[in-house]
Design a protein around this motif. Structure first.
Motif, PDB file in Angstrom:
ATOM      1  N   THR A  29      72.005  27.994  54.605  1.00  0.00           N
ATOM      2  CA  THR A  29      72.269  29.426  54.603  1.00  0.00           C
ATOM      3  C   THR A  29      71.080  30.156  55.196  1.00  0.00           C
ATOM      4  O   THR A  29      69.941  29.715  55.028  1.00  0.00           O
ATOM      5  N   PRO A  30      71.277  31.226  55.925  1.00  0.00           N
ATOM      6  CA  PRO A  30      70.135  31.944  56.487  1.00  0.00           C
ATOM      7  C   PRO A  30      69.154  32.382  55.405  1.00  0.00           C
ATOM      8  O   PRO A  30      69.578  32.821  54.328  1.00  0.00           O
ATOM      9  N   PRO A  31      67.851  32.280  55.652  1.00  0.00           N
ATOM     10  CA  PRO A  31      66.854  32.611  54.630  1.00  0.00           C
ATOM     11  C   PRO A  31      66.623  34.114  54.508  1.00  0.00           C
ATOM     12  O   PRO A  31      65.544  34.634  54.797  1.00  0.00           O
ATOM     13  N   GLU A  32      67.652  34.803  54.063  1.00  0.00           N
ATOM     14  CA  GLU A  32      67.595  36.258  53.919  1.00  0.00           C
ATOM     15  C   GLU A  32      67.745  36.627  52.451  1.00  0.00           C
ATOM     16  O   GLU A  32      68.738  36.256  51.814  1.00  0.00           O
ATOM     17  N   PRO A  33      66.788  37.353  51.869  1.00  0.00           N
ATOM     18  CA  PRO A  33      66.847  37.668  50.436  1.00  0.00           C
ATOM     19  C   PRO A  33      67.797  38.815  50.124  1.00  0.00           C
ATOM     20  O   PRO A  33      67.398  39.888  49.659  1.00  0.00           O
ATOM     21  N   ARG A  44      59.207  39.797  54.093  1.00  0.00           N
ATOM     22  CA  ARG A  44      60.061  40.676  53.293  1.00  0.00           C
ATOM     23  C   ARG A  44      60.209  40.115  51.886  1.00  0.00           C
ATOM     24  O   ARG A  44      59.950  38.943  51.637  1.00  0.00           O
ATOM     25  N   ILE A  45      60.650  40.974  50.982  1.00  0.00           N
ATOM     26  CA  ILE A  45      60.804  40.578  49.588  1.00  0.00           C
ATOM     27  C   ILE A  45      62.170  40.969  49.064  1.00  0.00           C
ATOM     28  O   ILE A  45      62.758  41.974  49.482  1.00  0.00           O
ATOM     29  N   GLY A  46      62.683  40.158  48.150  1.00  0.00           N
ATOM     30  CA  GLY A  46      63.822  40.508  47.319  1.00  0.00           C
ATOM     31  C   GLY A  46      63.387  40.398  45.871  1.00  0.00           C
ATOM     32  O   GLY A  46      62.620  39.492  45.520  1.00  0.00           O
ATOM     33  N   VAL A  47      63.827  41.317  45.025  1.00  0.00           N
ATOM     34  CA  VAL A  47      63.410  41.356  43.629  1.00  0.00           C
ATOM     35  C   VAL A  47      64.638  41.284  42.729  1.00  0.00           C
ATOM     36  O   VAL A  47      65.660  41.920  42.996  1.00  0.00           O
ATOM     37  N   VAL A  48      64.510  40.509  41.658  1.00  0.00           N
ATOM     38  CA  VAL A  48      65.573  40.353  40.664  1.00  0.00           C
ATOM     39  C   VAL A  48      65.004  40.708  39.301  1.00  0.00           C
ATOM     40  O   VAL A  48      63.898  40.267  38.939  1.00  0.00           O
ATOM     41  N   THR A  49      65.731  41.527  38.535  1.00  0.00           N
ATOM     42  CA  THR A  49      65.319  41.874  37.174  1.00  0.00           C
ATOM     43  C   THR A  49      66.365  41.352  36.184  1.00  0.00           C
ATOM     44  O   THR A  49      67.521  41.121  36.549  1.00  0.00           O
ATOM     45  N   PRO A  50      65.967  41.164  34.923  1.00  0.00           N
ATOM     46  CA  PRO A  50      66.915  40.615  33.951  1.00  0.00           C
ATOM     47  C   PRO A  50      68.160  41.469  33.760  1.00  0.00           C
ATOM     48  O   PRO A  50      69.265  40.942  33.592  1.00  0.00           O
ATOM     49  N   GLU A  51      68.014  42.799  33.776  1.00  0.00           N
ATOM     50  CA  GLU A  51      69.159  43.671  33.494  1.00  0.00           C
ATOM     51  C   GLU A  51      69.994  43.956  34.731  1.00  0.00           C
ATOM     52  O   GLU A  51      71.223  43.955  34.669  1.00  0.00           O
ATOM     53  N   ARG A  52      69.351  44.204  35.855  1.00  0.00           N
ATOM     54  CA  ARG A  52      70.075  44.640  37.047  1.00  0.00           C
ATOM     55  C   ARG A  52      70.507  43.478  37.930  1.00  0.00           C
ATOM     56  O   ARG A  52      71.353  43.641  38.798  1.00  0.00           O
ATOM     57  N   GLY A  53      69.924  42.315  37.746  1.00  0.00           N
ATOM     58  CA  GLY A  53      70.123  41.263  38.730  1.00  0.00           C
ATOM     59  C   GLY A  53      69.356  41.657  39.988  1.00  0.00           C
ATOM     60  O   GLY A  53      68.190  42.046  39.917  1.00  0.00           O
ATOM     61  N   PHE A  54      70.002  41.562  41.144  1.00  0.00           N
ATOM     62  CA  PHE A  54      69.335  41.960  42.379  1.00  0.00           C
ATOM     63  C   PHE A  54      68.999  43.446  42.328  1.00  0.00           C
ATOM     64  O   PHE A  54      69.853  44.286  42.075  1.00  0.00           O
ATOM     65  N   GLY A  85      63.563  45.848  52.880  1.00  0.00           N
ATOM     66  CA  GLY A  85      62.713  44.976  52.075  1.00  0.00           C
ATOM     67  C   GLY A  85      61.334  44.716  52.636  1.00  0.00           C
ATOM     68  O   GLY A  85      60.649  43.799  52.169  1.00  0.00           O
ATOM     69  N   GLY A  86      60.888  45.502  53.612  1.00  0.00           N
ATOM     70  CA  GLY A  86      59.552  45.356  54.168  1.00  0.00           C
ATOM     71  C   GLY A  86      58.640  46.471  53.682  1.00  0.00           C
ATOM     72  O   GLY A  86      58.989  47.651  53.809  1.00  0.00           O
ATOM     73  N   PHE A  87      57.463  46.108  53.136  1.00  0.00           N
ATOM     74  CA  PHE A  87      56.561  47.095  52.555  1.00  0.00           C
ATOM     75  C   PHE A  87      55.106  46.701  52.790  1.00  0.00           C
ATOM     76  O   PHE A  87      54.782  45.527  52.947  1.00  0.00           O
ATOM     77  N   THR A  88      54.233  47.701  52.765  1.00  0.00           N
ATOM     78  CA  THR A  88      52.792  47.470  52.724  1.00  0.00           C
ATOM     79  C   THR A  88      52.166  48.566  51.886  1.00  0.00           C
ATOM     80  O   THR A  88      52.817  49.573  51.570  1.00  0.00           O
ATOM     81  N   ILE A  89      50.889  48.387  51.521  1.00  0.00           N
ATOM     82  CA  ILE A  89      50.187  49.382  50.720  1.00  0.00           C
ATOM     83  C   ILE A  89      48.799  49.627  51.295  1.00  0.00           C
ATOM     84  O   ILE A  89      48.280  48.832  52.077  1.00  0.00           O
ATOM     85  N   ARG A  90      48.210  50.735  50.891  1.00  0.00           N
ATOM     86  CA  ARG A  90      46.877  51.094  51.355  1.00  0.00           C
ATOM     87  C   ARG A  90      45.863  50.000  50.976  1.00  0.00           C
ATOM     88  O   ARG A  90      45.937  49.403  49.907  1.00  0.00           O
ATOM     89  N   GLY A  91      44.919  49.781  51.867  1.00  0.00           N
ATOM     90  CA  GLY A  91      43.900  48.766  51.630  1.00  0.00           C
ATOM     91  C   GLY A  91      44.260  47.411  52.179  1.00  0.00           C
ATOM     92  O   GLY A  91      43.426  46.490  52.164  1.00  0.00           O
ATOM     93  N   HIS A  92      45.483  47.264  52.679  1.00  0.00           N
ATOM     94  CA  HIS A  92      45.947  45.998  53.232  1.00  0.00           C
ATOM     95  C   HIS A  92      46.224  46.179  54.712  1.00  0.00           C
ATOM     96  O   HIS A  92      46.222  47.295  55.244  1.00  0.00           O
ATOM     97  N   VAL A  93      46.463  45.085  55.396  1.00  0.00           N
ATOM     98  CA  VAL A  93      46.842  45.147  56.805  1.00  0.00           C
ATOM     99  C   VAL A  93      48.147  45.939  56.927  1.00  0.00           C
ATOM    100  O   VAL A  93      49.089  45.711  56.161  1.00  0.00           O
TER     101      VAL A  93
END
Length: 458
Positions: free
Chosen positions: A211-215, A244-254, A324-332
């Protein structure tokens, strides 16, 4: 040469088109570009993902670039794309290339270029590289650069730890590498920060388990089930090259990427200040979070190159996009799914993400978003978009249009705070129709109305 075109995230193609001779041409064009901008004999990093063909293509690029007088740093194993960008900045390199097709199926491959600032290149850079495409040439052998293997992982993990200073003792995280380059990288970072990590799909598989590696929600059901079965606090996943990132939580799932952005930005604002940068297709919830903290939001066209450029210009605390793409201050200033996994876990350790999202929605109202596609030949996109701005009615799905935003495509802002966006795909012969509103039913109505506006013009 006609087969090589750098879109929103480099050049990607199926392996009948993405061939060694064309890859070598990209290597030559890159070397020419670096010489044109005065990079001289500075070093170049060349990374690659977990696909069967990627190491070989990276070696092809390395030989061409080295034969043009540049020393080349080549990782010993496949590694996440953001680690090449990080190496460019921290080692003061001329630039870098990554052989990856990101989340595409295994029959694809691709190449991304990063200039010396470590950000995705703006169009003037990729246009210059395309203009330089030609058969490889070589300097006299005495002037050739060297090719040596280096570790790009450990310096990046050290930087992530120093930036976020996490303490994840007692936190259980399930990590899904999707068989990609985040394996033994993102999970190692989380463990170093003190988390108990349960791994899924953390073995290299050039076919990505079929399967394509897409979160995306449909591809992370195993992660959702594991988080709940293991009683874990959080689940995180990376795409094939881990930018990129995908996040899962106990209550919401994806967890919708828009909601993760809002929660992460709100978490960062508890101890810092600064604006957010979001694309035109990303939720207005970011604006509401910013306003509640006395901050502003900068809107850009779709594509992380525009986000990164605005993050630098405005010294933004966080920048991101709904894919799903993010960055923060202090990083590249490039999207980094490895760092974001650590940020997600750090936020969870301080306050449950589910609780934070509940509080944000209670304060700012529910948000739902979706998109559909309309077939449109590439040759017709400009004409359709030019006609669209005058084609929007005064009301859409029974709500008045209060503003038309032409930042990227055409975005209609409605009087109830919802919106409808129509913009061209940068990778397919399609137009994308996006909508955001306070309910799923309302989103469906807006998407149907958007199709009704655009389809007669195609």
């Amino acid at each position: 040469m006609d087969a090589i075109s750098f879109g929103t995230s480099g050049w990607r193609a199926t392996l009948d088109v993405f061939t060694a001779p064309r890859v070598r041409m990209v290597g030559q064009a890159t070397a020419d570009y670096l010489d044109d901008v005065g990079s001289g004999d500075e070093s170049v990093a060349i990374g690659y993902d977990a696909r069967e063909t990627s190491r070989g293509f990276a070696e092809e690029l390395a030989r061409v670039v080295a034969a043009n007088g540049h020393d080349v740093l080549l990782p010993a194993r496949d590694c996440p794309t953001p680690m090449v960008a990080h190496a460019i900045v921290t080692r003061d390199l001329a630039g870098g290339l990554v052989v990856t097709a990101s989340h595409n199926p295994p029959e694809y491959n691709g190449v991304k270029f990063f200039p010396g600032n470590g950000s995705p290149p703006l169009p003037d850079v990729t246009e210059a590289i395309e203009a330089n495409l030609r058969e490889p040439v070589a300097a006299p052998e005495a002037e050739w650069g060297t090719i040596r293997e280096v570790d790009l992982v450990e310096p990046h993990l050290d930087a992530a730890m120093a930036l976020l200073a996490p303490d994840l003792d007692g936190l259980t995280v399930v990590y899904d590498a999707m068989h990609g380059s985040g394996r033994d990288v993102t999970d190692r970072l989380l463990e170093r920060a003190g988390a108990d990590v349960i791994c899924l799909h953390c073995e290299r598989d050039p076919d990505f388990g079929g399967t394509p590696p897409e979160p995306s929600p449909d591809r992370l059901q195993a992660l959702v089930e594991a988080v709940r079965e293991e009683g874990a606090d959080l689940g995180v996943a990376n795409d094939g090259d881990a930018d990129r990132i995908g996040v899962v939580t106990p209550e919401r799932g994806f967890l919708d990427e828009n909601l993760f952005f809002a929660a992460a930005y709100d978490h960062l604002l508890e101890s810092d200040t600064g604006p957010a940068v979001r694309t035109v297709s990303t939720t207005f919830l970011i604006d509401r979070v910013a306003q509640a903290h006395g901050e502003e939001v900068i809107e850009t066209a779709v594509g992380f190159k525009w986000v990164a450029d605005a993050v630098r210009e405005h010294d933004a605390l966080m920048g991101g996009e709904e894919s799903g793409g993010f960055t923060i201050r202090g990083h590249v200033p490039t999207k980094d799914g490895v760092l974001m996994a650590l940020l997600a876990a750090t936020a969870e350790s301080e306050r449950r993400i589910d609780d934070r999202v509940d509080a944000l929605l209670a304060e700012h109202g529910n948000v739902h978003q979706d998109k559909v596609s309309v077939d449109c030949p590439d040759s017709e996109k400009s004409r359709v978009l030019a006609e669209l701005e005058g084609a929007f009615p005064d009301a859409i799905a029974d709500r008045s249009v209060v503003e038309i935003n032409p930042t990227d495509g055409v975005k209609a802002l409605l009087d109830d705070g919802s919106w409808l966006l129509i913009r061209p795909s940068g990778t397919e012969p399609k137009l994308r129709v996006y909508a955001e509103a306070g309910s799923e039913r309302r989103v469906d109505e807006l998407l149907a109305a958007g199709r009704n506006v655009v389809e007669p013009l195609v």
